[in-house]
Write a protein that holds these residues in place. Structure first.
Motif, mmCIF file in Angstrom:
data_model
loop_
_atom_site.group_PDB
_atom_site.id
_atom_site.type_symbol
_atom_site.label_atom_id
_atom_site.label_comp_id
_atom_site.label_asym_id
_atom_site.label_seq_id
_atom_site.Cartn_x
_atom_site.Cartn_y
_atom_site.Cartn_z
ATOM 1 N N ARG A 239 0.865 -1.219 -0.482
ATOM 2 C CA ARG A 239 0.371 0.138 -0.100
ATOM 3 C C ARG A 239 0.800 1.235 -0.019
ATOM 4 N N ARG A 240 0.459 2.225 -0.788
ATOM 5 C CA ARG A 240 1.185 3.383 -0.668
ATOM 6 C C ARG A 240 0.108 5.170 -0.369
ATOM 7 N N VAL A 241 1.194 5.781 -0.051
ATOM 8 C CA VAL A 241 1.042 7.207 0.648
ATOM 9 C C VAL A 241 1.757 7.820 -0.738
ATOM 10 N N THR A 242 0.241 8.278 -1.386
ATOM 11 C CA THR A 242 0.938 8.849 -2.492
ATOM 12 C C THR A 242 0.810 10.637 -2.539
ATOM 13 N N PRO A 243 0.999 11.636 -3.869
ATOM 14 C CA PRO A 243 0.995 12.824 -3.584
ATOM 15 C C PRO A 243 -1.088 12.957 -3.899
ATOM 16 N N GLU A 244 -1.420 12.074 -4.838
ATOM 17 C CA GLU A 244 -2.879 12.220 -4.863
ATOM 18 C C GLU A 244 -3.216 11.983 -3.813
ATOM 19 N N PHE A 245 -2.839 10.597 -3.041
ATOM 20 C CA PHE A 245 -4.062 10.991 -1.649
ATOM 21 C C PHE A 245 -3.271 12.306 -0.883
ATOM 22 N N PHE A 246 -2.443 12.625 -0.505
ATOM 23 C CA PHE A 246 -2.429 14.588 0.110
ATOM 24 C C PHE A 246 -3.518 15.184 -0.552
ATOM 25 N N ALA A 247 -3.970 15.189 -1.828
ATOM 26 C CA ALA A 247 -4.234 16.333 -2.650
ATOM 27 C C ALA A 247 -6.119 16.201 -2.121
#
Length: 770
Positions: free
Chosen positions: A96-104
């Protein structure tokens, strides 16, 4: 609430909603087939079996969980990991990944309403993220921009002591060493760490009595002792591999006395999953005697025991004469212990004390083992000194099968302290740094975690950097820590995963994703290894081999620290350390005793042992002797309606990391907002199992409130209750700490239970973990 009291509470209202735990059967033994299956289910689903088979073995990765020492090579089992170790590795190697898209997608305020469990389950951080005052979301930033921002902030500080550098116990020796070197070259000793919150009481007590603030036993001592007194421990959850050592002790004829307010499955029985009998559910009995002591009663228990041994003349006069000082005054003090006050304090009977004394008399050797159940009380340092009195009076220091066994939590919390992560460095270490590096090292003591939180709250600190960890959730007084974190000009967090501390940003805030211990760490000279130190003072290598995250551009803690050093000081001081970690180990060898031939010895299977004076009956104190001590007993007296709160881990967590929502051994499933209460205490307050309450602590002129807890009637010592941390940390005042060590008093918090007039089954079910 009395109007003269100030209410202190967290703003995370949604995360503090009732989470509907189910309550079922409690276990009377630990591990077995369920433990093996749970561990494998976590580990294999993420990364397969191969990484687990190499854990805690030469050439493999050291478990990022606890610091339980590895057995000798010939004693290794088929596997050398436990259920929690598998969970820890699964958290590191998740896909699982916490990407820039997650923060957006998720604002900072939205994420504040999420539970710690939800945040942790989102996966590995992938990209440096940044926000500044006025931003609602974190946004991506390049590594160069991020490091330049940090360097500029540090260079422009008016006073180096305006900066705080926090360290997690998972940090390797090499990372910790360069981190403290950066802080001290900047000119500050503000190096708080998780040891301030757990075993500093141990260090203070053992340092002044035995001359070394570490334990004296090795793992083989557990196998071969006649008696183990386990105090304030829950090995089934916190040190599962210890259970095999306890079973070996019993097989060899040893006895075990468990001292704990609650019956813990791992101290009652053990089903070894590496044997047919264990897998089939046959438990080996562990504790011969189980004393359900009142919280904060450990010193009273030890004083009554010591008094009885003196009365029987069951003490080692030859050892005392040759190796100890302060003997006569200590014995005289113990002869006059107030029996009535001591029994009230510990909640035990004299018959129970006499039974323990009988077992001590029958034993040629004894070990006292303890964890946070002892160290997190106001009288913790005095308690550990009294435990040391017991070992000295009976001659149980410096011989096989005997000694002190403080069990550290995080895998390298002991090593970090050895590497100089401390707010109060010894003069010899400071001088060695100056000689080796030609820098000026500050001598003024810095901030411990308590002092750091107070400085944040009062606006005295401007910059905060955390190497791992989840500061606002592990320290005491959660609400003050949250508010204090936001007051900084800059906050910087080096982490593998998202956590609650990231959600209380300073005016500028950075989240920097780092390599985990299982990841390949490739630097200019090739793949690197790091080292750790376990609870028995054994140092060994840890080698990450996982390449799955190589495409993310994650950086090591060492790379980040040395890059900052290059940007701040503009010289070639840091580059060799960044390129080759052997260089860091050469510096450690030159500045810290015991690391001679460091780079060669970590290649030896199992590593090497650091010097340990008490193990050899060498006491590095001014008179060359071990010191008995006079410790004043001050019983903790409650007012009507008050109780003592003990904060503990659930089985599905390690420190602030929540792996799941179950506590299998205590019968809790699917939630965490529970408070365990003695049935008699329930009746006295008109409470029943399943009622909902707020837990309220009163300290000075303030009240702190932890809302929405389900009452669980449980076998726990009278006048005592237990809840999980970090949920209950909001109840621990930041200025309530142990004498001398300043460790937060998290195990004996004075509280009351306020009924909400509702039953658990009547509350509308909302899944707060979605």
């Amino acid at each position: 609430m009395t109007s003269s009291f100030v209410q202190v509470s967290s703003v995370n209202e949604k995360a503090n909603r009732f989470d509907h735990p189910k309550v079922g059967k409690r276990e009377t033994s630990a591990v077995g087939l369920p433990g093996a299956l749970w561990g494998l289910s976590y580990g294999v689903q993420e990364h397969g079996l191969a990484p687990l088979l190499k854990m805690n073995r030469p050439g493999g990765v050291d478990c990022p969980g606890c610091a339980w020492p590895d057995p000798a090579q010939q004693d290794h089992g088929v596997v050398e990991f436990c259920e929690n170790g598998a969970k820890a590795i699964a958290e590191e190697t998740t896909g699982r990944r916490v990407t820039p898209e997650f923060f957006a997608e998720h604002s900072i305020m939205e994420l504040r309403d999420k539970t710690d469990y939800w945040l942790g389950r989102q996966g590995r951080l992938t990209t440096p993220m940044y926000c500044e005052q006025g931003d609602t979301h974190y946004r991506p930033i390049s590594w160069d921009e991020a490091l330049d921002l940090i360097a500029e902030e540090l260079k422009t500080l008016e006073n180096p002591d305006d900066a705080i550098f926090y360290t997690s116990g998972r940090t390797s020796n090499e990372s910790a060493y360069v981190y403290q070197l950066l802080a001290r070259r900047l000119g500050t000793n503000n190096l708080p760490d998780c040891a301030n919150m757990c075993h500093d009481s141990t260090g203070k007590a053992l340092g002044t009595t035995l001359g070394l603030g570490k334990g004296s036993v090795v793992i083989e001592d557990f196998y071969n002792t006649d008696l183990i007194i386990s105090m304030g421990s829950n090995p089934g959850t916190n040190h599962p591999r210890m259970l095999k050592a306890l079973e070996n002790c019993k097989k060899n004829g040893g006895k075990i006395i468990a001292v704990n307010p609650m019956p813990e499955a791992g101290l009652m029985g053990f089903k070894d999953p590496q044997t047919p009998q264990g897998l089939l559910g046959k438990a080996a009995k562990l504790a011969d005697v189980y004393l359900q002591i009142r919280l904060n009663g450990d010193m009273a228990f030890m004083q009554l025991l010591n008094r009885e041994l003196i009365r029987r003349d069951a003490i080692d006069h030859v050892f005392l004469e040759k190796f100890c000082s302060n003997v006569d005054e200590t014995i005289e003090h113990l002869k006059n212990v107030d029996e009535e006050a001591a029994l009230m304090s510990c909640g035990l009977t004299m018959a129970e004390i006499l039974k323990v004394a009988d077992m001590v008399e029958e034993s040629a050797t004894a070990i006292v083992s303890w964890t946070l159940g002892v160290t997190q009380h106001k009288n913790a340092v005095a308690t550990i000194r009294e435990m040391t009195n017991f070992l000295l009076l009976t001659g149980n220091i410096g011989k096989p099968g005997a000694g002190t066994a403080p069990l550290r939590g995080h895998s390298n919390v002991q090593g970090d302290r050895t590497m100089g992560i401390t707010e109060a460095p010894a003069e010899k270490f400071s001088a060695a740094l100056e000689s080796r590096f030609g820098i000026q090292v500050p001598r003024e003591h810095g901030y411990s975690t308590v002092d750091a939180t107070l400085a944040m709250w009062e606006g005295r600190s401007k910059f905060f950097m955390s190497m791992g960890g989840n500061y606002v959730r592990v320290v005491s007084d959660t609400s003050r820590a949250e508010a204090g974190m936001e007051k900084h000009n800059m906050t910087v967090h080096l982490n593998t995963k998202l956590n609650n501390s990231h959600l209380w940003p300073g005016k500028k805030s950075l989240i920097l994703p780092v390599l985990a211990r299982t990841d390949v760490d490739m630097q200019a000279s090739g793949p690197q290894c790091v080292t750790v130190e376990d609870s028995a003072s054994s140092v060994h290598a840890s080698i990450g081999e996982r390449k799955a995250n190589a495409d993310l551009g994650l950086k090591s803690e060492i790379w980040i620290t040395t890059e900052l050093g290059k940007r701040i000081f503009g010289d070639d001081f840091w580059q060799p350390m960044q390129d080759n970690y052997d260089v860091i180990r050469d510096h450690i060898e030159a500045t810290i005793p015991g690391f001679t031939d460091y780079n060669r010895r970590i290649k030896i299977p199992g590593g090497f042992m650091l010097p340990n004076g008490p193990r050899e009956r060498v006491f590095n104190l001014p008179d060359g002797k071990a010191h008995l001590s006079v410790n004043k007993l001050e019983p903790l007296v409650l007012e009507e309606g008050q109780l003592l709160l003990n904060t503990v881990r659930s089985h599905d967590q390690y420190n602030s990391t929540i792996y799941g929502l179950h506590d299998r051994y205590r019968g809790i499933k699917g939630g965490r907002r529970v408070v365990f209460v003695n049935p008699e205490d329930c009746r006295e307050r008109g409470l029943k199992d399943g009622d909902l309450v707020d837990i309220v602590s009163v300290w000075k002129n303030e009240e702190r409130r932890a809302p929405n807890f389900r009452v669980v009637e449980y076998s726990i010592a009278k006048d005592c209750v237990t809840a999980y941390f970090p949920e209950a940390n909001v109840l621990v005042p930041v200025d309530s700490f142990a004498d001398e060590s300043r460790t937060p008093v998290s195990k004996s918090v004075v509280v009351r239970l306020e009924p909400l007039g509702k039953r658990a089954e009547d509350v509308e079910k909302v899944d707060v973990n979605v």
